[in-house]
Design an enzyme around this catalytic site. Structure first.
Site, PDB file in Angstrom:
ATOM      1  CB  CYS A  29      -0.961  -0.036   1.188  1.00  0.00           C
ATOM      2  SG  CYS A  29      -2.403   1.014   0.961  1.00  0.00           S
ATOM      3  NE  ARG A  63      -9.611   4.551   2.017  1.00  0.00           N
ATOM      4  CZ  ARG A  63      -8.403   5.091   2.135  1.00  0.00           C
ATOM      5  NH1 ARG A  63      -8.231   6.381   1.957  1.00  0.00           N
ATOM      6  NH2 ARG A  63      -7.360   4.348   2.438  1.00  0.00           N
ATOM      7  CG  HIS A 112      -3.842  -3.729   3.712  1.00  0.00           C
ATOM      8  ND1 HIS A 112      -2.792  -3.312   4.492  1.00  0.00           N
ATOM      9  CD2 HIS A 112      -4.173  -2.673   2.935  1.00  0.00           C
ATOM     10  CE1 HIS A 112      -2.508  -2.052   4.193  1.00  0.00           C
ATOM     11  NE2 HIS A 112      -3.320  -1.642   3.247  1.00  0.00           N
TER      12      HIS A 112
END
Lengths: 239, 419
Positions: free
Chosen positions: A94, A128, A191
């Site tokens: 990320c 997002r 993640h």
């Protein structure tokens, strides 16, 4: 004497927003289960970067964290490039993945320079990209994870992706690429954290590090039944 | 208050009830026909509105505040069903209106961070209490700094007094951004190890010390359930029914806002006494009798909450189950499990929930022994209750897993209905 592998976390204070510690833990335990000793070091702002690290890990951070570490990262750019070219395995998730690219363009049109390990750039996106993601990598098989990023990353034409998106958004939601890979440095938005539920990727990273340091590699097969079940269930969950 | 609005709302409410459920529907209709309804009703209360927000401890703290105020003779409206949305709150108000009269002294509302920031645009609270900002549900709010911004907005819109957690860096920094008077609650430095802080996880370097604001209410001693508070320089002891160090701190938070609300009428001795009597909220350390043994439900939803529960509520003598779901209300991302240190757990009898295998995998990496793993809660509960039948039991569970477990248990055991 036990063989030792040195794992370095980059800026764990600023860039470890969500669970990426699990990547370290996975490598550490899998190495220990195979009789290795693991030395864990952190690189924090202002410290001398230890070039003898065998594996480097970086996590996701917030914008504020990214601003804080940027100068220090740029200062160590040459060292990190040298380690990349020497084949040191790295896993950048990320925020650190973005900073390993050329630059990040904010929604105010400011350029935040990265260190350019990856020939890629990131732009602030309109929304997002959040949710479970499944990708496929030629070298590491099917990968499951959870993405949560607003930056859209684009790879220049000679930059290889880390994996191809099967479900989810990935780098930019358009070209089906996920992450980037240069030598043994991997950048990714996954993640989850990514390594526990994708043990094959963890073992490949270990294999590269061990072979590079000790010339040979002997690794016993670990019992990954629980990990495989967790992987398979994750792959069925809604976005 | 428009009589027709209330009448209509009530009518819809009755119809909705006949259909079964639909608690937000009357609110939705009232909101359409009378957009200022909420503002008018709540602003007319003598003490106005008090908002409780933050990542962890909202429900328990709201419950404490309500009971403290009630012990002092106030009539308190609160959103008991946990409904966070305007429509839910309106529906509950309509339910409470008798003969056109909304007869309360104050409304104490538990609001999540994102919703609280929208709510204050409609109704400016007189008081607000901001508990903490932990890494939680980032999939919903994006980033923790943004969550702090949302709470800052709540503080800015508060009219009379804002109560902030001195020990939480992001929360205490809100005091630099607002003009509203601020009071702090906190704990003594020597108790710091009871309260994990996100900034400290997985790094060797220490968190920078906060600016140490003086606190009006400070938790100065804690041994098991014996809590000592210092309020305006004087010391008060209480043996709490609530377990867990975080709940002792929630007690300090509640005392601080009740002091702000009551002003000169605040009687510290009486309020600390009332605090000692408060029972756990729905699923927050709630105890259910199973035969001769006790089963405790412990809600866990983020790393710091899980860590606190393990540190201060986990009983080595009890048998343990963990149930992890990943529905929207739980948070879909499982990353958070990796920020909890599970070494405190001796052994786990059963692991369940949709993400049971994620949990089992996490325990594998902390070398914690476990036996049964299954995604089916019913099956797991049956197994769990049949093992070690003479031992007390604890279930650490996420929100929707807790609801499901309560439902299953209610069929075979006497479970108090709260919702």
């Amino acid at each position: 004497m036990k063989k030792t592998i040195k794992i370095m976390s980059l800026y764990p204070k600023e860039m470890n927003i969500y669970g990426d510690y699990g990547n370290f833990l996975t490598l550490k335990k899998r190495l220990e289960w195979n009789g290795f000793e693991v030395k864990h070091i952190s690189h924090e702002i202002g410290q001398k970067l230890d070039e003898s690290a065998d594996i480097i890990l970086g996590g996701g951070g917030q914008d504020s964290g990214q601003n804080k570490i940027q100068d220090d990262l740029l200062k160590n750019s040459k060292k990190i490039h040298r380690m990349v070219e020497n084949g040191t395995p790295m896993l950048m998730i990320c925020g650190m993945y973005q900073l390993f690219g050329l630059y990040f363009k904010t929604n105010k049109n400011e350029h935040i320079d990265g260190i350019g390990v990856f020939d890629a750039w990131t732009e602030a996106g309109p929304e997002r990209l959040i949710g479970n993601i499944i990708t496929e990598s030629e070298d590491f098989g099917e990968l499951v994870g959870y993405e949560n990023h607003s930056g859209l990353t684009y790879l220049n034409k000679n930059q290889g992706a880390f994996a191809k998106v099967l479900r989810g958004a990935g780098n930019n939601g358009v070209d089906q690429s996920e992450g980037a890979r240069s030598f043994n440095a991997i950048g990714s938005y996954l993640h989850g954290p990514v390594l526990p539920k994708n043990p094959r990727l963890a073992d490949e990273i270990i294999k590269i590090a061990v072979t590079k340091k000790y010339g040979d590699y002997e690794f016993k097969k670990l019992d990954d039944q629980i990990a495989i079940k967790a992987h398979n269930i994750a792959a069925t969950r809604p976005r | 208050m428009k009589k027709t609005t209330v009448f209509l709302g009530k009518a819809v409410r009755n119809v909705a009830r006949l259909r079964g459920g639909g608690s937000a529907l009357p609110g939705a209709i009232v909101e359409k026909i009378d957009p200022d309804f909420l503002k008018e009703v709540l602003n007319n209360l003598p003490y106005g509105v008090a908002v409780v927000s933050g990542t962890n401890g909202k429900t328990t703290t709201t419950k404490i505040i309500v009971e403290l105020l009630e012990s002092q003779g106030l009539k308190v409206f609160t959103n008991r069903t946990g409904s966070n949305f305007t429509r839910g709150v309106i529906s509950e108000i309509i339910g409470e209106i008798q003969g056109g009269c909304f007869d309360f002294d104050i409304a104490v509302l538990e609001l999540d961070e994102a919703y609280a920031a929208r709510f204050v645009d409609q109704v400016q609270p007189n008081f607000s209490l901001i508990l903490n900002v932990f890494r939680d549900q980032l999939d919903r709010f994006g980033e923790i700094d943004k969550t702090a911004k949302l709470l800052e907005k709540v503080a800015k819109k508060t009219k009379k007094e804002v109560i902030l957690n001195r020990e939480d860096r992001l929360v205490s920094e809100i005091s630099n951004q607002i003009k509203t008077p601020v009071a702090f609650f906190g704990h003594a430095e020597k108790l710091a190890e009871n309260f994990p802080v996100d900034d400290e996880t997985h790094t060797t370097s220490k968190r920078k010390n906060n600016q140490k604001h003086p606190a009006t209410v400070e938790l100065i001693g804690l041994k098991n359930r014996r809590a000592e508070y210092q309020i305006d320089g004087k010391k008060y002891l209480a043996t709490l029914k609530l377990s867990g160090s975080h709940n002792a701190l929630n007690g300090a938070a509640a005392l601080a806002i009740v002091q702000a609300i009551l002003g000169e009428k605040f009687d510290a001795t009486k309020n600390v006494k009332a605090l000692a009597k408060v029972e756990p909220a729905f699923g927050r350390g709630e105890i259910i009798e199973i035969g001769k043994t006790k089963l405790e439900l412990l809600l866990v939803k983020n790393p710091s909450g899980f860590q606190s529960a393990l540190r201060s509520q986990y009983k080595k003598s009890a048998s343990t189950m963990i149930a992890i779901n990943d529905q929207y209300a739980d948070g879909r991302d499982m990353s958070w499990l990796w920020d909890v240190d599970f070494h405190e757990l001796k052994k786990v009898t059963a692991i369940s929930g949709i993400r049971a295998y994620d949990m089992a995998l996490r325990l594998q990496y902390d070398d914690v022994d476990f036996k049964h793993v299954a995604t089916d809660l019913k099956k797991s509960l049956k197994y769990f209750l049949s093992k070690h039948s003479s031992e007390d039991k604890q279930i650490f569970c996420t929100y929707t897993a807790m609801l499901a477990i309560r439902k299953i248990l209610a069929k075979s055991h006497d479970v108090r209905r709260v919702l």
